[in-house]
Design an enzyme around this catalytic site. Structure first.
Site, PDB file in Angstrom:
ATOM      1  N   ASP A  85      -4.168   7.093  -3.757  1.00  0.00           N
ATOM      2  CA  ASP A  85      -5.578   7.428  -3.960  1.00  0.00           C
ATOM      3  C   ASP A  85      -6.079   8.147  -2.714  1.00  0.00           C
ATOM      4  OD1 ASP A  85      -5.083   4.791  -2.730  1.00  0.00           O
ATOM      5  OD2 ASP A  85      -7.254   4.728  -2.479  1.00  0.00           O
TER       6      ASP A  85
ATOM      7  N   ALA B 281     -11.818   2.754   0.837  1.00  0.00           N
ATOM      8  CA  ALA B 281     -12.485   3.485   1.936  1.00  0.00           C
ATOM      9  C   ALA B 281     -13.645   2.715   2.533  1.00  0.00           C
ATOM     10  CB  ALA B 281     -12.932   4.868   1.465  1.00  0.00           C
TER      11      ALA B 281
ATOM     12  N   CYS C  86      -8.971 -25.312  15.753  1.00  0.00           N
ATOM     13  CA  CYS C  86      -7.658 -24.995  15.189  1.00  0.00           C
ATOM     14  C   CYS C  86      -6.598 -25.382  16.221  1.00  0.00           C
ATOM     15  CB  CYS C  86      -7.586 -23.510  14.828  1.00  0.00           C
ATOM     16  SG  CYS C  86      -7.271 -22.412  16.220  1.00  0.00           S
TER      17      CYS C  86
ATOM     18  N   ASP D 204       0.867  -1.183   0.000  1.00  0.00           N
ATOM     19  CA  ASP D 204       0.000   0.000   0.000  1.00  0.00           C
ATOM     20  C   ASP D 204       0.903   1.233   0.000  1.00  0.00           C
ATOM     21  OD1 ASP D 204      -2.254   1.550  -0.060  1.00  0.00           O
ATOM     22  OD2 ASP D 204      -3.199   0.658   1.696  1.00  0.00           O
TER      23      ASP D 204
ATOM     24  N   CYS E 280      -6.901 -23.491  19.567  1.00  0.00           N
ATOM     25  CA  CYS E 280      -8.085 -23.795  20.378  1.00  0.00           C
ATOM     26  C   CYS E 280      -8.081 -25.239  20.866  1.00  0.00           C
ATOM     27  CB  CYS E 280      -9.353 -23.499  19.594  1.00  0.00           C
ATOM     28  SG  CYS E 280      -9.469 -21.749  19.164  1.00  0.00           S
TER      29      CYS E 280
ATOM     30  N   CYS F 127     -13.848 -23.741  18.458  1.00  0.00           N
ATOM     31  CA  CYS F 127     -13.075 -23.990  17.247  1.00  0.00           C
ATOM     32  C   CYS F 127     -12.076 -25.117  17.513  1.00  0.00           C
ATOM     33  CB  CYS F 127     -12.364 -22.675  16.899  1.00  0.00           C
ATOM     34  SG  CYS F 127     -10.990 -22.786  15.762  1.00  0.00           S
TER      35      CYS F 127
HETATM   36  N1  GUN Z   1      -6.559   0.485   2.857  1.00  0.00           N
HETATM   37  C1  GUN Z   1      -7.847   0.458   3.277  1.00  0.00           C
HETATM   38  N2  GUN Z   1      -8.622   1.257   2.510  1.00  0.00           N
HETATM   39  C2  GUN Z   1      -7.805   1.802   1.580  1.00  0.00           C
HETATM   40  C3  GUN Z   1      -8.033   2.701   0.485  1.00  0.00           C
HETATM   41  O1  GUN Z   1      -9.144   3.166   0.228  1.00  0.00           O
HETATM   42  N3  GUN Z   1      -6.938   3.020  -0.270  1.00  0.00           N
HETATM   43  C4  GUN Z   1      -5.693   2.515  -0.002  1.00  0.00           C
HETATM   44  N4  GUN Z   1      -4.682   2.855  -0.791  1.00  0.00           N
HETATM   45  N5  GUN Z   1      -5.468   1.672   1.017  1.00  0.00           N
HETATM   46  C5  GUN Z   1      -6.517   1.323   1.793  1.00  0.00           C
HETATM   47 ZN    ZN Z   2      -9.297 -21.645  16.936  1.00  0.00          ZN
END
Ligand code: GUN
Ligand code: ZN
Length: 498
Positions: A128, A196, A281, A93, A284, A279
């Site tokens: 963005d 978002a 796993c 990101d 757990c 669970c």
């Molecule tokens: N991580 C969670 N939401 C977003 C987003 O809208 N844009 C970016 N770039 N990373 C994110």
């Molecule tokens: Zn578990």
């Protein structure tokens, strides 16, 4: 859009696909869950994410790496894969999330994409603007314009075989999301995150999550790989996949563990309040909630309670993802979504919103699959029911036709006798053994199934204005009979003693 994504199988708008990630030299099966790895705090070693959990791809944040003096040089020297000890695909990101949180970041799309290339990212992200929900339209439009510029800067960058994300924003305005999807699709970028979503996801606003995804998908190419940014709670994976999402990223497993929260497919529990683990796993199976609570601050074991909780959270999430894939293969994804919708009212809102778009979902839903199970009145709104109603208007109908829920009477004056089966409605007997008319339905049908069947009768009547239709029904509710056109004669089979 370049061609790195191949769809292998469909159910509803969900699909199993293969995303080729050339820079990593791997192909990732979708739906895929990308664990979020904080480059400063490796809650679970990335090597273990691959080996023990089956993660084929993960996501980390290039902006954090770039702004942390302690690690930046090392990541640039070693490359991201060696630094993290992970040889699958790595998405990075850009700092957009920090931009949304703090209002400002000190990097441009051009700079951060170049940095992502230098550290060896396989899928990079421009800067963005994640416009939050409920803002005014002016702001959503203005910020969308900035996101468009970021996508253009990403397109112009020299990125070699690194894939690029084209985030789709638009806040809670479906028409802006759709337009953003159409614009993103027309770029030559590769992966399409719906952005978002975190504020909506955190407050369980699943109906609006589904609206945003469907709107983005209307603009996007049907073959585009779609990422639901910030989504990774096991409760909503089936719903989000059925709406058409292919990639997810989970920070929830680690963030929730930090607060002592235990994820399940029907919600979130607090370790503090648990007496039993439901669970099986490895975590757990080997611990009780009381044991985990006692470990707090102990630090004697090789892993802390927080790490163990994070492991459980990730195990249930990957388990659910495998269940979702199996459901796509056998064609019962909407039944799985229906089960999940019973776990939380907000999920039921999500399912109902998805079914508002049954006509869109119908387009990718296979025409034949394993038996249709009627498991709730939401089943009456599934795309198969709608498809049957569309098909009814194309069937040839004789002059005098009896439609009946009971067997054909032994002597009668009709030209033909068709079966009636809620929620589908009427059909010629010859179709009885074809999907979805082989449906398993409960003996005690609800009004929603009868109303849907009545709409099938109406569809047939509308398409054949000159035919004489008679309907024999098994004591239908008044609101179902109201949906039958007046010119169709009705007989209550209960009263006739059949
Ligand atoms: N991580 C969670 N939401 C977003 C987003 O809208 N844009 C970016 N770039 N990373 C994110
Ligand atoms: Zn578990």
């Amino acid at each position: 859009m370049r061609d790195h994504f191949e769809i292998r199988d469909h159910d509803a708008a969900g699909r199993i696909g293969r995303l080729e990630v050339p820079r990593a030299g791997v192909t990732v099966e979708t739906p895929a869950l990308l664990p979020v790895v904080n480059p400063n705090v490796l809650t679970i070693e990335p090597r273990r994410l691959a080996e023990e959990f089956g993660a084929e791809m993960l996501i980390t944040n290039s902006y954090i790496i770039r702004s942390t003096d302690r690690i930046r040089g090392r990541v640039l020297d070693q490359g991201l894969h060696e630094f993290l000890g992970f040889d699958g695909a790595i998405m990075t990101d850009s700092g957009s999330f920090q931009l949304a949180e703090y209002g400002d970041i000190d990097v441009t799309t051009e700079e951060i994409i170049e940095f992502q290339r230098q550290i060896g990212s396989d899928v990079a992200t421009p800067v963005d603007v994640p416009t939050p929900p409920d803002v005014d339209r002016d702001r959503a439009e203005r910020e969308l314009e900035t996101t468009r510029t970021a996508l253009a800067d990403a397109e112009a960058a020299d990125t070699g075989d690194m894939l690029l994300n084209a985030p789709v924003q638009g806040s809670t305005f479906p028409d802006l999301r759709e337009e953003a999807g159409r614009h993103a699709s027309a770029t030559d970028l590769d992966v399409f995150p719906v952005g978002a979503m975190v504020p909506l996801l955190n407050s369980y606003r699943y109906a609006e999550v589904v609206e945003a995804v469907r709107a983005a998908k209307r603009g996007l190419d049907p073959d585009a790989p779609v990422h639901l940014f910030g989504a990774g709670h096991p409760m909503m994976l089936a719903l989000a996949v059925a709406a058409g999402c292919d990639l997810f990223d989970s920070a929830a497993y680690a963030l929730m563990a930090r607060d002592g929260r235990y994820l399940t497919v029907s919600g979130t529990e607090h370790l503090e309040e648990m007496e039993y683990f439901p669970c099986s796993c490895p975590v757990c199976a080997e611990h009780t909630p009381a044991e985990l609570r006692q470990m707090d601050g102990g630090g004697t074991a090789d892993r802390s309670a927080e790490e163990l909780l994070a492991e459980h959270n990730l195990h249930v999430t990957f388990e659910e993802l495998r269940r979702v894939k199996a459901a796509i293969r056998s064609g019962d994804l909407l039944q799985l979504v229906d089960r999940r919708a019973r776990g939380h009212p907000a999920m039921l809102d999500g399912l109902r919103t998805l079914l508002d778009h049954a006509d869109e979902i119908e387009r990718t839903d296979p025409v034949s699959k394993d038996a249709f199970f009627y498991t709730s009145h939401e089943s009456a709104r599934r795309p198969e029911v709608r498809r049957h109603h569309d098909r009814l208007s194309r069937l040839a109908v004789p002059d005098r036709l009896l439609l009946t829920e009971s067997d054909a009477p032994s002597d009668h004056e009709y030209d033909a006798v068709w079966r009636v089966k809620p929620p589908f409605g009427p059909f010629p007997r010859a179709l009885s053994e074809t999907y979805p008319l082989t449906a398993e339905v409960p003996e005690r049908l609800d009004g929603a199934a009868q109303v849907a069947a009545a709409e099938g009768v109406a569809s047939l009547a509308d398409a054949n204005p000159d035919s004489d239709l008679t309907l024999g029904h098994d004591d239908w509710a008044a609101r179902a009979l109201d949906a039958v056109p007046d010119r169709v004669e009705t007989e209550n089979l209960r009263h006739l003693g059949r």
